[in-house]
Design a protein around this motif. Sequence first.
Motif, mmCIF file in Angstrom:
data_model
loop_
_atom_site.group_PDB
_atom_site.id
_atom_site.type_symbol
_atom_site.label_atom_id
_atom_site.label_comp_id
_atom_site.label_asym_id
_atom_site.label_seq_id
_atom_site.Cartn_x
_atom_site.Cartn_y
_atom_site.Cartn_z
ATOM 1 N N GLU A 1 0.826 -1.210 0.000
ATOM 2 C CA GLU A 1 0.000 0.000 0.000
ATOM 3 C C GLU A 1 0.860 1.259 0.000
ATOM 4 O O GLU A 1 0.520 2.259 -0.638
ATOM 5 N N ALA B 1 2.067 1.864 -3.438
ATOM 6 C CA ALA B 1 0.952 2.302 -4.282
ATOM 7 C C ALA B 1 0.628 3.771 -4.032
ATOM 8 O O ALA B 1 0.347 4.527 -4.978
ATOM 9 N N ARG B 2 0.692 4.203 -2.763
ATOM 10 C CA ARG B 2 0.441 5.616 -2.443
ATOM 11 C C ARG B 2 1.533 6.516 -3.009
ATOM 12 O O ARG B 2 1.292 7.696 -3.260
ATOM 13 N N VAL C 1 3.279 1.264 -9.542
ATOM 14 C CA VAL C 1 2.384 0.195 -9.979
ATOM 15 C C VAL C 1 2.776 -1.063 -9.220
ATOM 16 O O VAL C 1 3.908 -1.539 -9.320
ATOM 17 N N LYS D 1 1.725 -5.094 -7.965
ATOM 18 C CA LYS D 1 0.934 -6.308 -8.163
ATOM 19 C C LYS D 1 1.388 -7.344 -7.136
ATOM 20 O O LYS D 1 2.479 -7.222 -6.571
ATOM 21 N N PRO E 1 -6.177 -2.261 -1.692
ATOM 22 C CA PRO E 1 -7.068 -1.404 -2.489
ATOM 23 C C PRO E 1 -7.206 -1.926 -3.910
ATOM 24 O O PRO E 1 -6.337 -2.681 -4.397
ATOM 25 N N PRO E 2 -8.270 -1.537 -4.618
ATOM 26 C CA PRO E 2 -8.541 -2.099 -5.950
ATOM 27 C C PRO E 2 -7.491 -1.757 -7.003
ATOM 28 O O PRO E 2 -7.427 -2.427 -8.036
ATOM 29 N N ASP E 3 -6.655 -0.735 -6.781
ATOM 30 C CA ASP E 3 -5.660 -0.398 -7.796
ATOM 31 C C ASP E 3 -4.451 -1.334 -7.752
ATOM 32 O O ASP E 3 -3.555 -1.227 -8.593
ATOM 33 N N ILE E 4 -4.390 -2.254 -6.772
ATOM 34 C CA ILE E 4 -3.334 -3.271 -6.715
ATOM 35 C C ILE E 4 -3.927 -4.593 -7.198
ATOM 36 O O ILE E 4 -4.854 -5.123 -6.598
ATOM 37 N N THR E 5 -3.403 -5.113 -8.302
ATOM 38 C CA THR E 5 -3.907 -6.372 -8.864
ATOM 39 C C THR E 5 -3.300 -7.549 -8.113
ATOM 40 O O THR E 5 -2.089 -7.602 -7.905
ATOM 41 N N SER F 1 3.636 -6.596 -18.368
ATOM 42 C CA SER F 1 2.954 -5.460 -17.721
ATOM 43 C C SER F 1 3.924 -4.570 -16.945
ATOM 44 O O SER F 1 3.617 -3.432 -16.635
#
Length: 519
Positions: free
Chosen positions: A286, A289-290, A294, A296, A307-311, A330
């Motif tokens: 997290e 990501a903040r 990117v 994953k 959170p949803p932005d981490i696959t 990717s």
Amino acid sequence: MYTLEHVPVYVPDTSVIVEGVVSKLISEGKIRGKIIIHRAVIAELESQANKGRATGYAGLEEIRRLRELAEKGLIDLELAGQRPSLQEIRGAGIGAIDAIIRDYAYEAGATLITADRIQALVAEAIGVSVIYIQPHGEEKLRLEEFFDENTMSVHLKEGSPPRAKKGTPGNWVLVDLSAKPLSREDVETIAQETVEAAKRRPDGFIEIDREGSTIIQLGSYRIVITRPPLSEGWEITAVRPVKKLHIEDYNLPSKLLRRLDERAEGILIAGAPGMGKTTFAQALAEYYARKGKVVKTIESPRDMILPPDITQYSKNCADIGELHDILLLSRPDYTVFDELRDDQDFRLYIDLRLAGIGMIGVVHATTPIDAVQRFIRRVDIGMLPSIIDTVIFINKGRVETVYELRMTVKLPTGLREAELARPVVEVRDALTGELAYEIYTFGEQTVVVPVKQVSFSAFGERIKRLIERMLPGAEVEVKDNLVVVNVPRVAAKALMKKMKKIKKLEDKYGVSIRVNMTG
């Protein structure tokens, strides 16, 4: 759609039978009439149950409930259709059984009940009346009733009272939740309810379903179900994070945060089971990501709450080659691998890291150096610092030790002959810079040598005085963890007599003493 007798006829497919939806619709008065169970459904459920899969048991239990409702007169229940061939049963995963049930509903003029979106769309396309059961929101399960705000995990076993671990990682107690032992029927019922919820709820999925075991992720719960023949009885273990932490909650030193921001790209998070490794990895994911990275994850099972932005990728739903291709194409900034277990996992971590992707690996280890040793037999030691640059050891939910790896060419600690200099991987405390271990090859063996740090400010002068007293006229120099003694050749005879005492000083203070003849 009605039959000649104007009695509604319904044909449920395997998806709603497994989820236990049909009996609920009947009990709630939403369905009345005739329910036709196609023999293809029975055959598929029997095949799953014979393989020990929880979905097969759950579906057969639902059919038993439908039989009881029919005996009460709430519905008419009928078996129909031809039993599918072995080839059709094997093709269930690609829609063979769904097609048989769908075609039967079309020919009988019945309403198809399904929880499969694709099945519903195809049935509507060919003109079949459909009741599509959409995924419901979260509902309170019996399993969840065993948890409170302090519960880390719940352990249910037939023949034993329900138990729970309460507390925090490294500081918990195992308590009985009831004095009454659970029966096999109790545990089976809870397991079947959980499987049905995982199939129905949008936040749930069955990660693994093998003969004798099922692993489910349901919201924040990771649930492991075992049954005969794998275990001697039915057992359910459900684990839930007590608290979701952010990186700021760990109060990390500013030097470590700067390292995570600027230098750390090959990170290992190590610790014993239950010490909070995954919780820290989750917080670190997290954090990146903040920072606009990117991120994953590769998980088995997928139990991080992110959170949803981490696959989040499941290792159980793809082979290593597929994950390798996806991540290389990717190109995420960081990939979190939770947990590294077998050779394939380590190879994937190494390949992605050498390709330039930032990697965060979670590995079981009782000491920080154990995590590094897991890589030693898999790569040349000269590549270690390129693959792992930071090791973070978690103990009782906090960061206890942070190591960094560096490559250098030097004389390993404890060796005295200059010609023995070689490439050495230094494992140092990332916060203090102190040398903790050296890794190098000696002959055909790769050795990991703990380096005892010596505080010469405390006893360096004492060693110097002792040697000067032993060897009058000798020049003694103390630097790092090495003592250099320069002795005039005229004192060679006196030196030979004192060598045993010098050796005892080495052993007592854990230092290396090098003696040179001068003049």
